[in-house]
Design a protein around this motif. Sequence first.
Motif, PDB file in Angstrom:
ATOM      1  N   GLY A   1      36.054  56.982  48.555  1.00 22.93           N
ATOM      2  CA  GLY A   1      35.332  55.997  47.747  1.00 22.93           C
ATOM      3  C   GLY A   1      36.088  54.684  47.671  1.00 22.93           C
ATOM      4  O   GLY A   1      37.115  54.499  48.341  1.00 22.93           O
ATOM      5  N   GLY A   2      35.567  53.808  46.831  1.00 19.44           N
ATOM      6  CA  GLY A   2      36.148  52.474  46.698  1.00 19.44           C
ATOM      7  C   GLY A   2      37.570  52.509  46.162  1.00 19.44           C
ATOM      8  O   GLY A   2      38.430  51.740  46.585  1.00 19.44           O
ATOM      9  N   GLN A   3      37.811  53.394  45.213  1.00 21.05           N
ATOM     10  CA  GLN A   3      39.169  53.463  44.657  1.00 21.05           C
ATOM     11  C   GLN A   3      40.175  53.870  45.727  1.00 21.05           C
ATOM     12  O   GLN A   3      41.249  53.282  45.847  1.00 21.05           O
TER      13      GLN A   3
ATOM     14  N   ALA B   1      34.922  40.786  45.592  1.00 22.64           N
ATOM     15  CA  ALA B   1      33.587  40.372  46.038  1.00 22.64           C
ATOM     16  C   ALA B   1      32.602  41.245  45.284  1.00 22.64           C
ATOM     17  O   ALA B   1      32.379  42.405  45.650  1.00 22.64           O
ATOM     18  N   GLY B   2      32.045  40.734  44.205  1.00 17.83           N
ATOM     19  CA  GLY B   2      31.101  41.513  43.407  1.00 17.83           C
ATOM     20  C   GLY B   2      31.748  42.104  42.176  1.00 17.83           C
ATOM     21  O   GLY B   2      32.297  43.198  42.227  1.00 17.83           O
ATOM     22  N   ASN B   3      31.673  41.351  41.062  1.00 20.51           N
ATOM     23  CA  ASN B   3      32.180  41.870  39.793  1.00 20.51           C
ATOM     24  C   ASN B   3      31.256  42.984  39.295  1.00 20.51           C
ATOM     25  O   ASN B   3      30.030  42.855  39.354  1.00 20.51           O
TER      26      ASN B   3
ATOM     27  N   VAL C   1      40.603  42.196  49.393  1.00 22.10           N
ATOM     28  CA  VAL C   1      39.305  41.971  48.744  1.00 22.10           C
ATOM     29  C   VAL C   1      38.701  43.318  48.341  1.00 22.10           C
ATOM     30  O   VAL C   1      38.439  44.168  49.197  1.00 22.10           O
ATOM     31  N   ASP C   2      38.487  43.499  47.032  1.00 20.47           N
ATOM     32  CA  ASP C   2      37.735  44.665  46.562  1.00 20.47           C
ATOM     33  C   ASP C   2      36.259  44.282  46.601  1.00 20.47           C
ATOM     34  O   ASP C   2      35.789  43.512  45.768  1.00 20.47           O
ATOM     35  N   GLY C   3      35.566  44.837  47.587  1.00 15.52           N
ATOM     36  CA  GLY C   3      34.135  44.528  47.733  1.00 15.52           C
ATOM     37  C   GLY C   3      33.316  45.794  47.741  1.00 15.52           C
ATOM     38  O   GLY C   3      32.459  45.996  48.604  1.00 15.52           O
ATOM     39  N   ALA C   4      33.582  46.674  46.793  1.00 18.75           N
ATOM     40  CA  ALA C   4      33.002  48.023  46.776  1.00 18.75           C
ATOM     41  C   ALA C   4      31.497  47.982  47.040  1.00 18.75           C
ATOM     42  O   ALA C   4      30.973  48.743  47.844  1.00 18.75           O
ATOM     43  N   PHE C   5      30.803  47.077  46.346  1.00 21.85           N
ATOM     44  CA  PHE C   5      29.377  46.902  46.673  1.00 21.85           C
ATOM     45  C   PHE C   5      29.109  45.497  47.200  1.00 21.85           C
ATOM     46  O   PHE C   5      28.317  45.301  48.113  1.00 21.85           O
TER      47      PHE C   5
ATOM     48  N   VAL D   1      38.722  48.283  37.384  1.00 20.75           N
ATOM     49  CA  VAL D   1      39.694  49.247  36.868  1.00 20.75           C
ATOM     50  C   VAL D   1      40.318  50.091  37.989  1.00 20.75           C
ATOM     51  O   VAL D   1      41.485  50.471  37.934  1.00 20.75           O
ATOM     52  N   SER D   2      39.536  50.354  39.044  1.00 11.69           N
ATOM     53  CA  SER D   2      40.048  51.208  40.119  1.00 11.69           C
ATOM     54  C   SER D   2      41.163  50.517  40.905  1.00 11.69           C
ATOM     55  O   SER D   2      41.999  51.172  41.520  1.00 11.69           O
ATOM     56  N   LEU D   3      41.163  49.183  40.867  1.00  7.39           N
ATOM     57  CA  LEU D   3      42.238  48.455  41.539  1.00  7.39           C
ATOM     58  C   LEU D   3      43.570  48.744  40.832  1.00  7.39           C
ATOM     59  O   LEU D   3      44.602  48.959  41.471  1.00  7.39           O
TER      60      LEU D   3
ATOM     61  N   ALA E   1      39.740  53.532  48.885  1.00  3.91           N
ATOM     62  CA  ALA E   1      39.782  52.443  49.869  1.00  3.91           C
ATOM     63  C   ALA E   1      40.725  51.353  49.373  1.00  3.91           C
ATOM     64  O   ALA E   1      41.538  50.826  50.142  1.00  3.91           O
ATOM     65  N   ASN E   2      40.635  51.016  48.077  1.00  7.58           N
ATOM     66  CA  ASN E   2      41.591  50.054  47.516  1.00  7.58           C
ATOM     67  C   ASN E   2      43.022  50.564  47.707  1.00  7.58           C
ATOM     68  O   ASN E   2      43.914  49.828  48.112  1.00  7.58           O
ATOM     69  N   PHE E   3      43.215  51.838  47.405  1.00  9.52           N
ATOM     70  CA  PHE E   3      44.546  52.442  47.541  1.00  9.52           C
ATOM     71  C   PHE E   3      45.063  52.326  48.978  1.00  9.52           C
ATOM     72  O   PHE E   3      46.198  51.920  49.225  1.00  9.52           O
TER      73      PHE E   3
END
Length: 456
Positions: A135-137, A230-232, A257-261, A180-182, A139-141
């Motif tokens: 998931g996005g978290q 990218a996308g709050n 860049v956190d662009g989860a969605f 928060v996941s960042l 992916a950030n990791f």
Amino acid sequence: MHRELFRRAAQLAAEYLEGLPARPVGARAAREELMAALGGPLPDRGEDPVAALERFARAMDPGLVANAGPRYFGFVVGAGLPAAMATEWLASVWNQNVSLNALSPAGAAAEEVAIGWLLELLGLPRDCSLGFVTGGQTANFTCLLAARNEVYRRAGWDVERDGLAGAPPLRIIAGAEAHVSLFAALRMLGFGTARVESVEADGQGRMKAAELRRVLAGNGKGPAIVCAQAGNVNTGAFDPLAEIVEAAHGAGAWVHVDGAFGLWAAASPRHRHLVAGADRADSWATDGHKWLNVPYDCGIAITAHPRAHRAATTASASYLTTAGGPERNPFEWVPEASRRGRAFPVYVALTTLGRDGIADLVDRCCALAARMASTLAGAPGVRVLNEVVLNQALVRFGDSDEKTREVIARVQRDGTCWVGGTTWKGMHAMRISVSGWSTTEPDADASVQAMLRAAG
Ligand SMILES: *Cc1c(COP(=O)(O)O)cnc(C)c1O
């Protein structure tokens, strides 16, 4: 036996999907009830598989949340494209271990083709590296792991060999409205959240580029990672990525860049301007299970530094060597070793939607969010708190936290749709996220009517 079992599973699944539009969107049963339905002593002897499947499906049904349906607007949750869901089934039956090319040439090939297409859709350089994670978290990791090790390497410190103890300080800079996941990812990487230098955001949650320049200049030099968004998750707003990249690269920092969605805006000619400059960043995290609507779970970690990426996540052992071939081994780009074939449903999502279908999916969700926000904003006592630039809207009722909470609770009980709450700039708000492929204008309108009924 197989045939009967899988035929029954297919029937149950089709009935579920067909029932989605009419079903209450929230769960009807709570945890205790569901556990009671499942519980009892561990069985001594095994049960007939068809009977077990039937009983299990019946017990779970009241606890299911209909986010696969057309009127779920909570968090940011994709509905799951039917073709991708069906592919996920096949992927489960194939049961591939997509770690080494040698373990699943099919899994490795599907990844490589999907990677090329994803980079093209997201407007990123074709020589980027990409790993499929949960998931996005994660992916950030994964991206920040590559960032950390590379930025340290440039500063003369080898984290992969020497670890973090005794390492020089590393500056972590993030917007005040970062997800928060960042912070969870940073914590897992050994960076306490108190160490993060926060850059002031504007009224929509966008990092202020001038503030970033000030922070970069202010606290001395040293290796640094700048985390942009990218996308709050509340407003859908985008950090000014072009300015951020320019400022950060000027200071020698890595830009993540956190662009989860939100990164999916790049796939739409109409919304692409929102991510201008993103292609010059150093890493990007996004999700397949949000806007691409592949079933859970699928995160996507991308970097512009394949060598650093691979060095951070690979492992080696004599039995893992694969005759020294040039092929890409999926496990070398993710924190996991063994894992499922996440690219199978991604591939079929991309082929069944096509470039136009993906752009249309993004545009349709944005148009529906704008439509819902504009009807709500026209009703007495209702205020929309954000500029609806994407698929997210924040709505406040009676200009009161209490009233807003009450309306959200009533909407959830009513079951026409499902929305959650959030706090934005100190005010409680209803959060609407339109992220599913199947939501139509009548769905959006019926949901708005349910909200207005709950408010009235
Ligand atoms: C959802 C989200 C995440 C976390 O993604 P998961 O897929 O839930 O792990 C990270 N950042 C943003 C902006 C998000 O919206």
